[in-house]
Design a protein around this motif. Structure first.
Motif, PDB file in Angstrom:
ATOM      1  N   LYS A 130      -5.107  -0.949  -5.862  1.00 27.36           N
ATOM      2  CA  LYS A 130      -6.324  -1.017  -5.041  1.00 27.36           C
ATOM      3  C   LYS A 130      -7.643  -1.396  -6.173  1.00 27.36           C
ATOM      4  CE  LYS A 130      -5.682   2.637  -1.740  1.00 27.36           C
ATOM      5  NZ  LYS A 130      -6.303   4.138  -1.213  1.00 27.36           N
ATOM      6  N   LYS A 131      -7.747  -1.226  -7.119  1.00 25.84           N
ATOM      7  CA  LYS A 131      -8.542  -1.538  -8.237  1.00 25.84           C
ATOM      8  C   LYS A 131      -8.408  -3.185  -8.399  1.00 25.84           C
ATOM      9  CE  LYS A 131      -9.425  -0.868 -13.311  1.00 25.84           C
ATOM     10  NZ  LYS A 131      -9.216  -0.108 -14.221  1.00 25.84           N
ATOM     11  N   LEU A 132      -7.232  -3.657  -8.603  1.00 21.56           N
ATOM     12  CA  LEU A 132      -7.218  -5.179  -8.802  1.00 21.56           C
ATOM     13  C   LEU A 132      -7.309  -5.616  -7.350  1.00 21.56           C
ATOM     14  CD1 LEU A 132      -5.824  -7.266 -10.230  1.00 21.56           C
ATOM     15  CD2 LEU A 132      -3.793  -6.895  -9.300  1.00 21.56           C
ATOM     16  N   ASP A 133      -7.213  -5.232  -6.252  1.00 17.26           N
ATOM     17  CA  ASP A 133      -7.458  -5.740  -5.109  1.00 17.26           C
ATOM     18  C   ASP A 133      -8.765  -5.823  -4.755  1.00 17.26           C
ATOM     19  OD1 ASP A 133      -6.788  -6.849  -2.450  1.00 17.26           O
ATOM     20  OD2 ASP A 133      -7.322  -5.013  -1.517  1.00 17.26           O
ATOM     21  N   ASP A 134      -9.695  -4.665  -5.342  1.00 18.67           N
ATOM     22  CA  ASP A 134     -11.163  -4.787  -5.114  1.00 18.67           C
ATOM     23  C   ASP A 134     -11.703  -5.977  -6.078  1.00 18.67           C
ATOM     24  OD1 ASP A 134     -11.199  -2.827  -3.408  1.00 18.67           O
ATOM     25  OD2 ASP A 134     -11.517  -1.180  -4.611  1.00 18.67           O
ATOM     26  N   GLU A 135     -11.284  -6.055  -7.377  1.00 16.37           N
ATOM     27  CA  GLU A 135     -11.655  -6.944  -8.469  1.00 16.37           C
ATOM     28  C   GLU A 135     -11.426  -8.322  -7.661  1.00 16.37           C
ATOM     29  OE1 GLU A 135      -9.643  -6.168 -11.911  1.00 16.37           O
ATOM     30  OE2 GLU A 135     -10.758  -4.188 -12.236  1.00 16.37           O
ATOM     31  N   LEU A 136     -10.268  -8.671  -7.305  1.00 21.01           N
ATOM     32  CA  LEU A 136      -9.931  -9.952  -6.696  1.00 21.01           C
ATOM     33  C   LEU A 136     -10.890 -10.279  -5.507  1.00 21.01           C
ATOM     34  CD1 LEU A 136      -6.052  -9.930  -7.114  1.00 21.01           C
ATOM     35  CD2 LEU A 136      -7.664 -11.336  -8.301  1.00 21.01           C
ATOM     36  N   ALA A 137     -11.165  -9.451  -4.641  1.00 21.57           N
ATOM     37  CA  ALA A 137     -11.889  -9.508  -3.640  1.00 21.57           C
ATOM     38  C   ALA A 137     -13.317  -9.874  -4.115  1.00 21.57           C
ATOM     39  CB  ALA A 137     -11.961  -8.479  -2.688  1.00 21.57           C
ATOM     40  N   LYS A 138     -13.988  -9.020  -5.006  1.00 24.75           N
ATOM     41  CA  LYS A 138     -15.256  -9.333  -5.469  1.00 24.75           C
ATOM     42  C   LYS A 138     -15.255 -10.855  -6.145  1.00 24.75           C
ATOM     43  CE  LYS A 138     -18.532  -7.660  -8.920  1.00 24.75           C
ATOM     44  NZ  LYS A 138     -19.021  -8.864  -9.069  1.00 24.75           N
ATOM     45  N   PRO A 164       3.252  -1.335  -0.066  1.00 24.99           N
ATOM     46  CA  PRO A 164       2.882  -0.442   1.351  1.00 24.99           C
ATOM     47  C   PRO A 164       2.268   0.725   0.742  1.00 24.99           C
ATOM     48  CG  PRO A 164       5.166  -0.283   0.583  1.00 24.99           C
ATOM     49  CD  PRO A 164       4.492  -0.942  -0.330  1.00 24.99           C
ATOM     50  N   LEU A 165       0.871   0.661   0.446  1.00 23.69           N
ATOM     51  CA  LEU A 165       0.091   1.607  -0.340  1.00 23.69           C
ATOM     52  C   LEU A 165       0.190   2.914   0.681  1.00 23.69           C
ATOM     53  CD1 LEU A 165      -3.110  -0.555  -1.517  1.00 23.69           C
ATOM     54  CD2 LEU A 165      -0.970   0.213  -2.578  1.00 23.69           C
ATOM     55  N   THR A 166      -0.197   2.879   1.997  1.00 27.18           N
ATOM     56  CA  THR A 166      -0.078   4.158   2.693  1.00 27.18           C
ATOM     57  C   THR A 166       1.079   5.004   2.611  1.00 27.18           C
ATOM     58  OG1 THR A 166      -1.477   2.923   4.163  1.00 27.18           O
ATOM     59  CG2 THR A 166      -0.546   5.058   4.864  1.00 27.18           C
ATOM     60  N   GLU A 167       2.472   4.045   2.338  1.00 30.29           N
ATOM     61  CA  GLU A 167       3.466   4.893   2.336  1.00 30.29           C
ATOM     62  C   GLU A 167       3.575   5.391   0.885  1.00 30.29           C
ATOM     63  OE1 GLU A 167       6.779   2.656   3.485  1.00 30.29           O
ATOM     64  OE2 GLU A 167       5.807   1.850   5.268  1.00 30.29           O
ATOM     65  N   ALA A 203      -0.639   6.412  -9.947  1.00 29.96           N
ATOM     66  CA  ALA A 203      -1.208   5.396 -10.633  1.00 29.96           C
ATOM     67  C   ALA A 203      -1.115   3.954 -10.016  1.00 29.96           C
ATOM     68  CB  ALA A 203      -0.434   5.432 -11.991  1.00 29.96           C
ATOM     69  N   VAL A 204      -0.077   3.659  -9.555  1.00 28.24           N
ATOM     70  CA  VAL A 204       0.239   2.096  -8.848  1.00 28.24           C
ATOM     71  C   VAL A 204      -0.668   1.885  -7.755  1.00 28.24           C
ATOM     72  CG1 VAL A 204       1.919   1.035  -7.390  1.00 28.24           C
ATOM     73  CG2 VAL A 204       2.707   2.284  -9.400  1.00 28.24           C
ATOM     74  N   VAL A 205      -0.801   3.086  -6.889  1.00 27.79           N
ATOM     75  CA  VAL A 205      -1.817   3.119  -5.870  1.00 27.79           C
ATOM     76  C   VAL A 205      -3.497   2.627  -6.336  1.00 27.79           C
ATOM     77  CG1 VAL A 205      -2.996   4.176  -3.918  1.00 27.79           C
ATOM     78  CG2 VAL A 205      -0.266   4.284  -4.063  1.00 27.79           C
ATOM     79  N   ARG A 206      -3.670   3.449  -7.289  1.00 28.16           N
ATOM     80  CA  ARG A 206      -4.989   3.646  -7.931  1.00 28.16           C
ATOM     81  C   ARG A 206      -5.242   2.248  -8.461  1.00 28.16           C
ATOM     82  NH1 ARG A 206      -4.522   7.616 -10.842  1.00 28.16           N
ATOM     83  NH2 ARG A 206      -4.004   6.310 -12.804  1.00 28.16           N
ATOM     84  N   GLU A 207      -4.367   1.733  -9.441  1.00 30.28           N
ATOM     85  CA  GLU A 207      -4.395   0.247 -10.034  1.00 30.28           C
ATOM     86  C   GLU A 207      -4.230  -0.758  -9.004  1.00 30.28           C
ATOM     87  OE1 GLU A 207      -5.529  -0.049 -13.267  1.00 30.28           O
ATOM     88  OE2 GLU A 207      -5.632   2.063 -13.265  1.00 30.28           O
TER      89      GLU A 207
END
Length: 126
Positions: free
Chosen positions: A85-93, A11-14, A79-83
């Motif tokens: 999101k970074k992982l999610d962006d990499e996987l989406a790419k 739950p990134l927003t939370e 850090a958890v949120v940032r990493e």
């Protein structure tokens, strides 16, 4: 598993809000002296004000440790949120790149280009 649900959900927003709330708690903890002083005239009894002053003095030692821990938790949350999101962006790419590669391959050889004629059922035999 297997029903279209992700194996991992955060739950990134939370979690983003969690870091902000921790920092807010830290800020409020560090303002107890001002809060006590703001009620000094309303209380009137000097012994109550003295007790509040003693509490504030003793509280200061433990408060530093608590605020350091709050800072550490807030930083970990960030850090958890940032990493993630970074992982999610990499996987989406990677998925998008794989889909583009597949589209290019499918568009060149699968619609009857070179080698597409003279195969079964085209009537080209004897």
């Amino acid at each position: 598993m297997g029903k279209g649900k992700s194996d991992l959900a955060l739950p990134l927003t939370e979690l983003e809000g969690y870091g902000r709330r921790l920092r807010s708690i830290k800020t409020r903890l560090n303002h107890t002296k001002k809060l006590f002083e703001s009620y000094k005239d309303d209380i009137g009894d000097g012994s109550v004000n003295d007790a509040l002053g003693d509490f504030e003095s003793n509280w200061e030692d433990g408060r530093e440790d608590i605020t350091q821990q709050l800072d550490a938790l807030a930083s970990m949350s960030d850090a958890v949120v940032r990493e993630f999101k970074k992982l999610d962006d990499e996987l989406a790419k990677k998925v998008n790149d794989a889909m583009k590669t597949e589209d290019r391959r499918g568009g060149k050889g699968g619609t009857g280009g070179k080698g597409g004629k003279g195969r079964e059922g085209d009537g080209g035999g004897k």
